[in-house]
Motif scaffolding. Sequence first.
Motif: not given
Length: 551
Positions: A133-137, A170-176, A323-329
């Motif tokens: 539902l979050s990453h695939i079309i 999906r571009p720049q999909a966020v894991e939800t 965590l930097l790559a995942a934009e947590v930090f």
Amino acid sequence: MVIPSSAANTFSSADPGFAVQTVDEMLAANADIIARIKLCYGADRESFESDVLALIHRYAAYVHLLPATADNYFSAPGGLLRLGLEAGFFSLQGTDAHIFSGRSTISTRRLLEPRWRHATFIAGLCCEVHRVLSHIIVTDASGEMWSGYVQPLTAWLEARGTARYFLSWRPQAVETRSLGVFALPHVVSPEVLHYLSEDNAIIVQHLMASIGGMPVYRDHNVLDNLVRRSLALVIDRNLTANADRYGSPQFGSHLERYLVDALRRLANSNSAWVCNHDKSRVWFGQDGLFLLWPNAADDIRKLLEADQLPGIPKAAETMLEVLLAAEVFEAQDAAHPTWTIYPPSAKTVLEAVKLTSSAILFAGIDPSPAALEMKLVRRAGETDPSPPPAPPQRPARAGEQLSLIPSGDSSSATKSGGERPQKPTPPEAPAPTALRLSFTLEAPMRLNPVVRDALGAVIHTLNEGAGPAQGRTVSQGFFVPISEFERRGLQPSMALRALADVGMLVPAQPDGPPTLTRDFNGTPTVGIVIDPRFIAGFDLAGFSVQDAEDH
């Protein structure tokens, strides 16, 4: 629904499509793992087919041949199906070593244990279903798009009468992970949920919390622990089996969830993570939320080691990069991933990492901690930007009348008593000094993460209190015995190749082999020499290094 032309261009498929298969054909391709699940479930054929195989059939009908990721783990056609089957198998296998409902009576446990095992398998099977539902079309040849909220992919394909479908990401999909709750009804029938909820009010709750990624702080979720450990094992095995991934690791795809979960668990349960307390790991000021680093990384490593999660990085540098790559930090700038802060109770500036949002750490903590009325970031040479604290006042003695004249008004205070001799102005307090240098690995991002962790752990032993040193300095750089890689389960040839590919080795001779023999702890030892420019804390003037090159 037909995709508009603009959306079709945005999500244009880059593959020739997937040929439609029946569910039986897909299950036949995974007969090996299904046979292992049947053996582990330990029931007769009829019970297995009604309890487990029916679930597998519905799951396969829902995900069909979709891959789990675009270019990482389980990225081949049918990857999501295989991932769910393997995670479900290892989760089910893990139930043999755990007792659910431990506080209940023997008769209650006998009644609920089969349901706990059933729920654990479901949680493992559906642990990554949210990606649909979050990453695939998914579209057919005419551009009509499948909605995973409405029906399984197999049912949609049969209704469309199509022989091939197309996939885009999906571009720049966020894991939800919470979206997995909406996919669950297509896999788990209401009758199964009714069976799991009979005579208890906790099994379905823990099942939904695991699939939706929701923490259960007030009760230990054994089911979710088994699934998390099994998923980490399955992903690590899949990445290890694909040797061509070495040299181009995909960070943040599955490690982020475990690291963020560890941050939240520590903030919720560890006394050293109580926000803004003396000697705390966590400081929250007007300029953001900070964690002392690498102290916080040590706590994360110990927590995840206790969870026995395979493939989790042990070096603070690797955790920081993930965590930097995942934009947590949030990095201070391109050259400085960490920050220097000056908490109220500190005697000197401290190294820290900054979180992009306080909600990342304080999710589930009610009420959320309040920020200090000051800024924490302090750069070298800066003075304290916060106002000076008010001087402490002496408590009044019994019968003493307090003065109405402010103590800071010196002109009024000397009118009745004459001029007082001025006290010499105390010297300004020296600016906070930087922390004592520590030794850390600063390897290129493209270095194999397994080799990075091993080498980082060796270099860490040079620091005070980190145990006996597992390497030594030589004139050309830092000598590491080959046995240190073997002791950590790495093939020396693979480690040497990975280090050579990023230019970190100093050869004994210009065209000679990368290994050499040096005395180590009184014994001639075969090892390699790491270029000292990749180790923070070394004074390069003490080495016979060649002119700096671009690495």
